[in-house]
Design an enzyme around this catalytic site. Structure first.
Site, mmCIF file in Angstrom:
data_model
loop_
_atom_site.group_PDB
_atom_site.id
_atom_site.type_symbol
_atom_site.label_atom_id
_atom_site.label_comp_id
_atom_site.label_asym_id
_atom_site.label_seq_id
_atom_site.Cartn_x
_atom_site.Cartn_y
_atom_site.Cartn_z
ATOM 1 N N GLY A 268 -0.955 37.815 -13.482
ATOM 2 C CA GLY A 268 -1.098 36.380 -13.709
ATOM 3 C C GLY A 268 -2.473 35.823 -13.444
ATOM 4 O O GLY A 268 -2.737 34.663 -13.761
ATOM 5 N N GLU A 269 -3.395 36.607 -12.876
ATOM 6 C CA GLU A 269 -4.734 36.108 -12.596
ATOM 7 C C GLU A 269 -5.519 35.927 -13.895
ATOM 8 O O GLU A 269 -5.303 36.627 -14.881
ATOM 9 C CB GLU A 269 -5.475 37.068 -11.658
ATOM 10 C CG GLU A 269 -4.896 37.111 -10.259
ATOM 11 C CD GLU A 269 -5.694 38.017 -9.329
ATOM 12 O OE1 GLU A 269 -6.749 38.524 -9.759
ATOM 13 O OE2 GLU A 269 -5.257 38.206 -8.189
ATOM 14 N N HIS B 26 -6.629 7.264 -14.250
ATOM 15 C CA HIS B 26 -5.454 6.497 -13.857
ATOM 16 C C HIS B 26 -5.817 5.454 -12.798
ATOM 17 O O HIS B 26 -5.227 4.374 -12.763
ATOM 18 C CB HIS B 26 -4.370 7.437 -13.329
ATOM 19 C CG HIS B 26 -3.036 6.780 -13.190
ATOM 20 N ND1 HIS B 26 -2.384 6.185 -14.252
ATOM 21 C CD2 HIS B 26 -2.227 6.607 -12.113
ATOM 22 C CE1 HIS B 26 -1.235 5.671 -13.836
ATOM 23 N NE2 HIS B 26 -1.112 5.911 -12.544
ATOM 24 N N LYS C 169 9.920 -9.286 -15.706
ATOM 25 C CA LYS C 169 11.335 -9.479 -15.404
ATOM 26 C C LYS C 169 11.545 -10.887 -14.863
ATOM 27 O O LYS C 169 10.850 -11.320 -13.943
ATOM 28 C CB LYS C 169 11.801 -8.443 -14.385
ATOM 29 C CG LYS C 169 11.825 -7.021 -14.938
ATOM 30 C CD LYS C 169 12.318 -6.028 -13.898
ATOM 31 C CE LYS C 169 12.346 -4.615 -14.473
ATOM 32 N NZ LYS C 169 12.793 -3.613 -13.469
ATOM 33 N N ARG D 111 14.477 -13.387 -13.305
ATOM 34 C CA ARG D 111 15.835 -13.445 -12.753
ATOM 35 C C ARG D 111 16.548 -14.706 -13.253
ATOM 36 O O ARG D 111 16.156 -15.821 -12.945
ATOM 37 C CB ARG D 111 15.795 -13.418 -11.226
ATOM 38 C CG ARG D 111 17.178 -13.348 -10.581
ATOM 39 C CD ARG D 111 17.111 -12.966 -9.127
ATOM 40 N NE ARG D 111 16.648 -11.607 -8.935
ATOM 41 C CZ ARG D 111 17.403 -10.516 -9.076
ATOM 42 N NH1 ARG D 111 18.681 -10.653 -9.447
ATOM 43 N NH2 ARG D 111 16.900 -9.333 -8.875
ATOM 44 N N SER E 202 4.196 9.420 -20.162
ATOM 45 C CA SER E 202 4.690 10.682 -19.614
ATOM 46 C C SER E 202 6.122 10.945 -20.072
ATOM 47 O O SER E 202 6.362 11.633 -21.044
ATOM 48 C CB SER E 202 4.590 10.661 -18.096
ATOM 49 O OG SER E 202 4.977 11.909 -17.547
ATOM 50 N N GLY F 275 10.035 6.572 -20.551
ATOM 51 C CA GLY F 275 11.058 5.611 -20.145
ATOM 52 C C GLY F 275 10.611 4.165 -20.221
ATOM 53 O O GLY F 275 11.332 3.298 -20.741
#
Length: 286
Positions: free
Chosen positions: A34-35, A125, A186, A188, A216, A219
């Site tokens: 894996g190296e 970010h 949002k 209320r 990502s 959602g």
């Protein structure tokens, strides 16, 4: 001299074309355990530009970047500019709980120690990540490129941030285009009922463009798209800089009624239709 890592070879070639610089090939393979094996196949002068996004698989792409940088440094290359279109491990730039690793700081230090002398990133970010480097560091914005694409393809857009955190991106693009912008909040209605809607702009009959830096899981975008459709948007376009798009994120976004998804090529994906190569090349020439 441009060297493209495994994660960004196509983008490296585009940057080399923009700068009219030679593209130096590298040989990379994996040993049975894996190296990684890295070999730079070409003659170099005293300056090199390495292009490597450090997105998924983050650990492999970072290790390859470290090997390339340290190899160049040991070969006597004194000026090593590093283009990191997508900066992996950039989500944690501070310690939220006792004992947490500040991953963005650690990765920044490792990149610098490996041999980088100047850093170019795109829409980090968190802007504060630039403070972790002791060398010149540039956080470039791809919003102008995204705005240009929107201008060429839509007649009367309204730019929507899916939450207040992305409002700065929406404003940046709207200022370029001279159009309206807003974000979803949002509200209320009662102790049991919360409604999400645009803060001030009516999207009915308009082409709504959702903008964010990273998509990502999708959602947040799915929720925003459904709300905009419910409020009468004639079309919903999703745009972002970094199309991380894990698992079935893209499928979920289109299933929510989104008409199109556009992103840059900081990461390779099916929706990477806007190249950041001109942005990077222009920054190199300053």
């Amino acid at each position: 001299m441009i060297i493209g890592g495994s994660a960004s070879q196509k983008l490296a070639a585009k940057i080399a074309n923009e700068l009219k610089c030679p593209l130096i090939p590298i040989e990379t393979r994996r040993f049975p355990d894996g190296e990684r094996y890295i070999r730079i196949k070409g003659e170099l002068d005293n300056e090199a530009i390495v292009v490597q996004s450090t997105g998924y698989p983050q650990d492999e792409n970072l290790m390859e970047l470290f090997l390339i940088l340290k190899n160049l440094k040991s070969m006597g290359i004194e000026n090593i500019k590093v283009v990191i279109p997508y900066f992996g491990y950039g989500r944690q730039e501070r310690r939220f709980k006792s004992g947490e690793a500040i991953s963005a700081e650690i990765i920044s230090e490792l990149i610098e120690v490996a041999g980088a002398t100047e850093i170019f990133c795109i829409n980090l970010h968190e802007e504060s990540i630039t403070d972790f480097f002791q060398i010149p560091t540039h956080n470039l914005s791809a919003m102008t490129l995204i705005a240009s694409h929107i201008q060429q393809n839509l007649d009367n857009p309204v730019i929507i941030a899916p939450d207040k955190g992305a409002l700065g991106f929406a404003k940046e693009i709207a200022d370029i285009l001279g159009c309206e912008y807003d974000y979803l909040e949002k509200v209320r209605i009662s102790p049991e009922v919360v409604e999400t809607k645009t803060k001030k702009v009516n999207v009915k009959g308009k082409e709504a463009v959702i903008i964010d830096d990273i998509i990502s899981t999708g959602g947040t975008i799915v929720n925003a798209a459904r709300i905009l459709k419910e409020h009468g948007a004639s079309k919903v376009i999703v745009s972002c800089v970094h199309p991380v798009l894990v698992e079935d994120a893209l499928l979920k976004i289109f299933a929510a009624g989104v008409d199109d998804v556009i992103a840059t090529d900081t990461l390779l994906s099916d929706v990477s239709v806007i190249s950041v190569a001109p942005l990077v090349a222009a920054a190199m020439l300053k």
